[in-house]
Design a protein around this motif. Structure first.
Motif, short mmCIF file in Angstrom:
data_model
loop_
_atom_site.label_atom_id
_atom_site.label_comp_id
_atom_site.label_asym_id
_atom_site.label_seq_id
_atom_site.Cartn_x
_atom_site.Cartn_y
_atom_site.Cartn_z
N LEU A 152 69.52 62.77 59.42
CA LEU A 152 68.39 62.26 58.63
C LEU A 152 68.89 61.48 57.43
O LEU A 152 68.35 60.42 57.07
CB LEU A 152 67.51 63.43 58.19
CG LEU A 152 66.24 63.13 57.38
CD1 LEU A 152 65.17 64.18 57.65
CD2 LEU A 152 66.51 63.09 55.87
N VAL A 153 69.96 61.98 56.82
CA VAL A 153 70.52 61.33 55.64
C VAL A 153 71.50 60.23 56.01
O VAL A 153 71.51 59.14 55.42
CB VAL A 153 71.21 62.38 54.74
CG1 VAL A 153 71.93 61.70 53.58
CG2 VAL A 153 70.20 63.38 54.22
N SER A 154 72.33 60.47 57.02
CA SER A 154 73.45 59.56 57.31
C SER A 154 73.09 58.42 58.25
O SER A 154 73.82 57.43 58.32
CB SER A 154 74.62 60.34 57.90
OG SER A 154 74.28 60.92 59.16
N ASP A 155 71.99 58.53 58.99
CA ASP A 155 71.59 57.44 59.89
C ASP A 155 70.74 56.43 59.14
O ASP A 155 69.76 56.79 58.46
CB ASP A 155 70.77 57.98 61.07
CG ASP A 155 71.63 58.66 62.12
OD1 ASP A 155 72.86 58.67 61.96
OD2 ASP A 155 71.07 59.19 63.10
N SER A 156 71.10 55.17 59.27
CA SER A 156 70.25 54.11 58.70
C SER A 156 68.96 54.00 59.51
O SER A 156 68.83 54.59 60.60
CB SER A 156 71.00 52.79 58.70
OG SER A 156 71.52 52.48 59.98
N THR A 157 68.03 53.25 59.00
CA THR A 157 66.75 53.06 59.68
C THR A 157 66.97 52.50 61.07
O THR A 157 67.62 51.46 61.24
CB THR A 157 65.86 52.10 58.87
OG1 THR A 157 65.58 52.70 57.60
CG2 THR A 157 64.56 51.80 59.60
N THR B 101 62.14 60.42 53.22
CA THR B 101 60.93 61.19 52.94
C THR B 101 60.05 61.30 54.18
O THR B 101 59.55 62.37 54.51
CB THR B 101 60.15 60.53 51.79
OG1 THR B 101 60.98 60.44 50.64
CG2 THR B 101 58.90 61.32 51.45
N ALA B 102 59.86 60.18 54.87
CA ALA B 102 59.02 60.19 56.07
C ALA B 102 59.65 61.02 57.18
O ALA B 102 58.96 61.72 57.93
CB ALA B 102 58.79 58.76 56.54
N ARG B 103 60.97 60.96 57.29
CA ARG B 103 61.65 61.71 58.35
C ARG B 103 61.48 63.21 58.20
O ARG B 103 61.55 63.95 59.19
CB ARG B 103 63.14 61.34 58.36
CG ARG B 103 63.45 59.97 58.96
CD ARG B 103 64.91 59.62 58.80
NE ARG B 103 65.28 58.40 59.53
CZ ARG B 103 66.48 57.85 59.51
NH1 ARG B 103 67.45 58.41 58.76
NH2 ARG B 103 66.74 56.75 60.19
N MET B 104 61.29 63.70 56.99
CA MET B 104 61.10 65.14 56.80
C MET B 104 59.88 65.64 57.56
O MET B 104 59.86 66.78 58.02
CB MET B 104 60.96 65.45 55.30
CG MET B 104 62.25 65.27 54.51
SD MET B 104 63.59 66.35 55.09
CE MET B 104 62.89 67.96 54.76
#
Length: 634
Positions: free
Chosen positions: A25-30, A108-111
């Motif tokens: 979630l943190v390390s992958d870019s969009t 934020t959205a990925r959470m």
């Protein structure tokens, strides 16, 4: 195992699954589709407009965008050209990467999707438990919690995981309703079916399972119960059961239609508003009309024929569905008819029946496949007892229906499209607990679980690019599949880290994705990419970072080495070179294609993640690589 153990183990496994998803979630870019989906969801909330990305219903992206309402975000103005053109990627690039901190917004959205991941794992547990008992439910949960495929999708703003959860809830609530008809159970099925219908247009694939469950309940010996003012009473007569379940089907049809209209705010028009500029509004409506024509007309401009096309056209004409839903249906249907795909070195624009079975075999951990095989044997041999036959009917019919649809699908771009089959696989893996009655069986299951946990830990955080050991791991995944199976634009943050660690190297980037690399602090020379980055620079010495999907030539036949074996291609290339007085855009595009076709056969000098391959090229190497003759690459 004591009940208290399950009360500890189940929440612990759910939290562990969420923790594993937080890494990527943190390390992958969009990723590619996230730009479009999140932008469309936020647009629905702040403008009440549904022009962006109608090819999917809005519920999942509204869910993802909802927490963004509490962030101080700068929205793209309504006179922006991309907004007027109903271009979700154009609006998304401006909104996410030019006006806001795109990665912070996306995290934020990925959470919200991680929350759905936990709910999906819990649903798998309940499926396994209700079918084969608590121990089977726990083993099924372990298979789900440590599934790279589920983790790879469970942190992304996408529709496949939400649809998987909605389908599971449909099956669980349908089986419960068929056992005992109560208002609460009917409401649960109506809500889950309505959710599925507003997440993805493939939702009707669950209807055969619901129908089969009703038929099973009507004709089985044990009578279903009907709630009443004096308590539940059995429906002993089959004719009465038929009337009751037909009435339930009518209620569900009405509630699903109401759910669809509610998701679109009970508005029939695709466009809600466009500021105070009538000219912009008219331009947008013309663009939307053109999208409808492209989906519903042939290349010759004549109306397409067929039952599905006719039903979509009738729905649009009668207004029984919101305009954006009808348009989305048309676009989704058109997009699934043909799509470029890659499988084991072969290219196709038509779906292949072997694609999804092979994709599942190479992208699912081997211990999960072995557990599922043992579970199938245990089920058919009678070694495990089925506790809820109605639920088994629902799950089996759904699995067979979805598998049949996958085998005949015209779009083969990612194992994510068969994500709803994975809960079936996990439940079958849970059924393998039947062999735990003997010590050797317990040892075997324990060994497979340890193997699964180790394989998933080893893959962290590159779950999108996961391939199992039999396929050669993610480093060899490109031999099997492409696109979102391994390269979905997720490695820009890692490329930024590489660039920071190698400041002396000049990066040249050809990217398969929708994010803007500059937003991640990458200083680069743009090369031709799937979506335009900037005007391409000249092919000068430096480090060439090229997305794997481009190297494979999935969507660009001219990038493939076999294309250049055609003498006509070589002759045309030579003609361009001879006629050019400088470096025209056309010649530059052909030179880049020639370079890609030669690099595709080389091992990269380095890799960033598994989706970006790096080649260090000097002037001599570039000159040899773009040569029209079949001279050997350096």
């Amino acid at each position: 195992m004591p009940v208290i153990s399950h009360r500890i183990l189940v929440p612990a496994l759910l939290l562990l699954s969420a923790a594993l998803a937080l890494g990527p979630l943190v390390s992958d870019s969009t990723t590619f589709d996230e730009t479009s989906k999140l932008t469309a969801g936020y647009s629905h909330l702040v403008t009440g407009d549904f022009r962006l990305a109608p090819e999917h219903p809005p519920l999942a992206r509204i869910w993802a965008a909802f927490p963004l309402l509490w962030m101080d975000l700068n929205w793209t103005p309504l006179d922006h050209p991309a907004w007027i053109q109903a271009d979700p990627f154009g609006v998304g690039r401006d909104w996410l990467f030019a006006r806001n901190n795109g990665h912070q917004v996306m995290m934020t959205a990925r959470m919200t999707m991680v929350a759905l991941l936990m709910a999906t794992c819990l649903g798998v547990y309940w499926l396994g438990r209700r079918l084969f008992g608590r121990e089977a439910g726990l083993l099924a949960l372990i298979s789900a919690a440590f599934s790279p495929t589920l983790l790879g999708q469970g942190h992304l703003v996408a529709t496949d995981l939400p649809l998987t959860l909605a389908f599971m809830l449909c099956l669980l609530s349908a089986a419960a309703l068929a056992e005992r008809v109560t208002p609460l159970r009917l409401a649960a099925l109506a809500a889950s079916l309505g959710a599925a219908a507003t997440i993805k247009f493939s939702w009707p694939l669950v209807l055969p399972a619901l129908a089969a469950t009703a038929v099973h309940a009507i004709f089985r010996r044990q009578a279903p119960l009907l709630a009443g003012p004096t308590g539940p009473r059995p429906l002993r007569r089959r004719q009465t059961r038929l009337i009751v379940f037909a009435s339930l089907a009518l209620v569900l049809a009405i509630s699903t239609l109401a759910a669809i209209w509610s998701a679109y705010g009970w508005r029939a028009d695709v466009v809600a508003r466009d500021g105070d500029n009538p000219a912009s509004l008219e331009s947008t409506r013309q663009i939307i009309a053109a999208k409808w024509d492209r989906a519903m007309l042939t290349d010759k401009g004549t109306p397409k024929s067929g039952l599905t096309v006719g039903a979509i056209r009738q729905a649009a004409q009668t207004g029984v569905l919101p305009g954006a839903y009808s348009l989305g249906l048309a676009q989704a249907y058109a997009s699934t008819q043909q799509r470029s795909s890659f499988l084991m070195g072969a290219y196709s624009i038509d779906g292949r029946a072997s694609y999804f079975p092979i994709a599942m075999l190479v992208k699912t951990p081997l211990p999960t496949l072995l557990l599922a095989l043992v579970g199938i044997i245990a089920l058919f041999s009678g070694a495990t007892r089925v506790r809820e036959p109605l639920l088994l009917t629902a799950l089996a019919v759904f699995g067979l229906t979805y598998l049949a649809a996958a085998l005949s699908a015209g779009i083969n771009i990612g194992v994510r499209h068969v994500l709803p089959l994975y809960p079936v696989l996990f439940v079958l893996a849970g059924a393998a607990v039947a062999i735990a009655r003997r010590r050797i069986g317990r040892v075997a299951i324990g060994g497979l679980v340890i193997w699964l946990v180790a394989a998933t830990a080893w893959a962290h955080p590159h779950y999108l690019s996961y391939f199992n050991e039999a396929a050669g791991g993610p480093a060899r995944g490109h031999r099997w599949l492409s696109d979102s199976n391994i390269d979905w634009g997720q490695d820009l943050i890692r490329l930024a880290d590489y660039a920071q660690a190698h400041p002396h190297e000049r990066l040249h980037l050809a990217y398969f994705g929708s994010a803007l690399p500059a937003a991640y602090g990458i200083d680069y020379s743009p090369l031709p990419s799937y979506l335009p980055l900037e005007a391409p620079d000249a092919l000068t010495p430096g480090t060439y970072a090229i997305s794997l999907t481009l190297l494979q030539g999935v969507y660009h036949p001219l990038y493939r080495s076999e294309t250049w074996l055609n003498p006509r291609i070589q002759d045309r290339y030579r003609t361009l070179i001879e006629a050019d007085n400088g470096v025209s855009p056309a010649l530059h595009a052909w030179q880049f294609a020639r370079l890609i076709s030669r690099l595709a056969g080389r091992e990269p000098d380095e890799r960033v993640g598994y989706s970006l391959w790096l080649y260090r090229l000097d002037e001599t190497a570039i000159r040899q690589l773009i040569a029209p003759a079949d001279s050997p690459a350096p």
